[in-house]
Design a protein around this motif. Sequence first.
Motif, PDB file in Angstrom:
ATOM      1  N   GLU A  38     -43.313  48.048 -10.382  1.00  0.00           N
ATOM      2  CA  GLU A  38     -43.727  49.252  -9.666  1.00  0.00           C
ATOM      3  C   GLU A  38     -44.265  50.222 -10.707  1.00  0.00           C
ATOM      4  OE1 GLU A  38     -41.725  52.608  -6.744  1.00  0.00           O
ATOM      5  OE2 GLU A  38     -40.709  50.676  -7.045  1.00  0.00           O
ATOM      6  N   ARG A  40     -46.513  53.863 -11.528  1.00  0.00           N
ATOM      7  CA  ARG A  40     -47.121  55.128 -11.085  1.00  0.00           C
ATOM      8  C   ARG A  40     -48.356  55.353 -11.944  1.00  0.00           C
ATOM      9  NH1 ARG A  40     -45.291  58.338  -7.775  1.00  0.00           N
ATOM     10  NH2 ARG A  40     -43.111  57.815  -8.133  1.00  0.00           N
ATOM     11  N   HIS A  41     -49.498  55.458 -11.275  1.00  0.00           N
ATOM     12  CA  HIS A  41     -50.767  55.658 -11.969  1.00  0.00           C
ATOM     13  C   HIS A  41     -50.933  57.127 -12.346  1.00  0.00           C
ATOM     14  CE1 HIS A  41     -51.846  51.566 -10.964  1.00  0.00           C
ATOM     15  NE2 HIS A  41     -51.538  51.817  -9.702  1.00  0.00           N
ATOM     16  N   GLY A  44     -50.990  59.731  -9.718  1.00  0.00           N
ATOM     17  CA  GLY A  44     -49.787  59.891  -8.921  1.00  0.00           C
ATOM     18  C   GLY A  44     -49.549  58.792  -7.903  1.00  0.00           C
ATOM     19  N   SER A  45     -50.545  57.963  -7.655  1.00  0.00           N
ATOM     20  CA  SER A  45     -50.365  56.867  -6.702  1.00  0.00           C
ATOM     21  C   SER A  45     -49.471  55.786  -7.314  1.00  0.00           C
ATOM     22  CB  SER A  45     -51.717  56.274  -6.303  1.00  0.00           C
ATOM     23  OG  SER A  45     -52.352  55.676  -7.429  1.00  0.00           O
ATOM     24  N   VAL A  46     -48.869  54.982  -6.437  1.00  0.00           N
ATOM     25  CA  VAL A  46     -47.970  53.915  -6.877  1.00  0.00           C
ATOM     26  C   VAL A  46     -48.594  52.581  -6.532  1.00  0.00           C
ATOM     27  CG1 VAL A  46     -45.692  52.872  -6.537  1.00  0.00           C
ATOM     28  CG2 VAL A  46     -45.925  55.357  -6.620  1.00  0.00           C
ATOM     29  N   TYR A  48     -48.299  48.020  -7.390  1.00  0.00           N
ATOM     30  CA  TYR A  48     -47.404  46.928  -7.758  1.00  0.00           C
ATOM     31  C   TYR A  48     -48.208  45.833  -8.437  1.00  0.00           C
ATOM     32  CZ  TYR A  48     -44.133  49.248  -4.677  1.00  0.00           C
ATOM     33  OH  TYR A  48     -43.313  50.175  -4.097  1.00  0.00           O
ATOM     34  N   GLU A  64     -50.124  55.246 -17.374  1.00  0.00           N
ATOM     35  CA  GLU A  64     -49.306  54.770 -16.269  1.00  0.00           C
ATOM     36  C   GLU A  64     -47.830  54.826 -16.668  1.00  0.00           C
ATOM     37  OE1 GLU A  64     -50.829  50.834 -15.479  1.00  0.00           O
ATOM     38  OE2 GLU A  64     -52.388  51.638 -14.179  1.00  0.00           O
ATOM     39  N   THR A  65     -46.981  54.949 -15.660  1.00  0.00           N
ATOM     40  CA  THR A  65     -45.541  54.995 -15.896  1.00  0.00           C
ATOM     41  C   THR A  65     -44.876  53.847 -15.157  1.00  0.00           C
ATOM     42  OG1 THR A  65     -45.652  57.410 -15.997  1.00  0.00           O
ATOM     43  CG2 THR A  65     -43.472  56.427 -15.671  1.00  0.00           C
ATOM     44  N   HIS A  66     -44.068  53.085 -15.868  1.00  0.00           N
ATOM     45  CA  HIS A  66     -43.305  52.014 -15.239  1.00  0.00           C
ATOM     46  C   HIS A  66     -42.152  52.652 -14.485  1.00  0.00           C
ATOM     47  CE1 HIS A  66     -40.257  48.692 -15.271  1.00  0.00           C
ATOM     48  NE2 HIS A  66     -41.300  48.113 -14.703  1.00  0.00           N
ATOM     49  N   VAL A  67     -42.055  52.371 -13.171  1.00  0.00           N
ATOM     50  CA  VAL A  67     -41.017  52.966 -12.337  1.00  0.00           C
ATOM     51  C   VAL A  67     -39.823  52.028 -12.225  1.00  0.00           C
ATOM     52  CG1 VAL A  67     -40.462  53.872 -10.038  1.00  0.00           C
ATOM     53  CG2 VAL A  67     -42.732  54.282 -11.038  1.00  0.00           C
TER      54      VAL A  67
END
Length: 118
Positions: A38, A40-41, A44-46, A48, A64-67
């Motif tokens: 998952e 987060r770009h 702000g969109s998520v 997969y 990007e952030t790994h959720v």
Amino acid sequence: MALLLGLALVTATFAGVYVFTSPRLSAQEEQFVHCYEEIRHADGSVGYLGHPPMDGAFQPDPGETHVKTHCFTTWADAAHFVTGGAVTLPANATQKDYEQATLEYSSQVYQEQLKAQR
């Protein structure tokens, strides 16, 4: 929008399988059949990204952030997750069953998007 997200999820899954496939098996690969990252770009969109289980930690692209990592022990669970519950497979489904069902789902979502644009 949900339809576009569904199509993107399935497409990312197939791309991830080919990008992250490794000939070695690890202990994790014996336990899980498929995983999704998952992410987060920057906007702000998520999204997969699907891939086989891997030994190392997932590294997101810059910005990007790994959720969270979601791993599944059956192909049925992986299909259920990526399609938001739209695809239900038997517990003993194979990778081929998963690929066929999610491809059919992706095609259906795409056709619905085309109709909505007309």
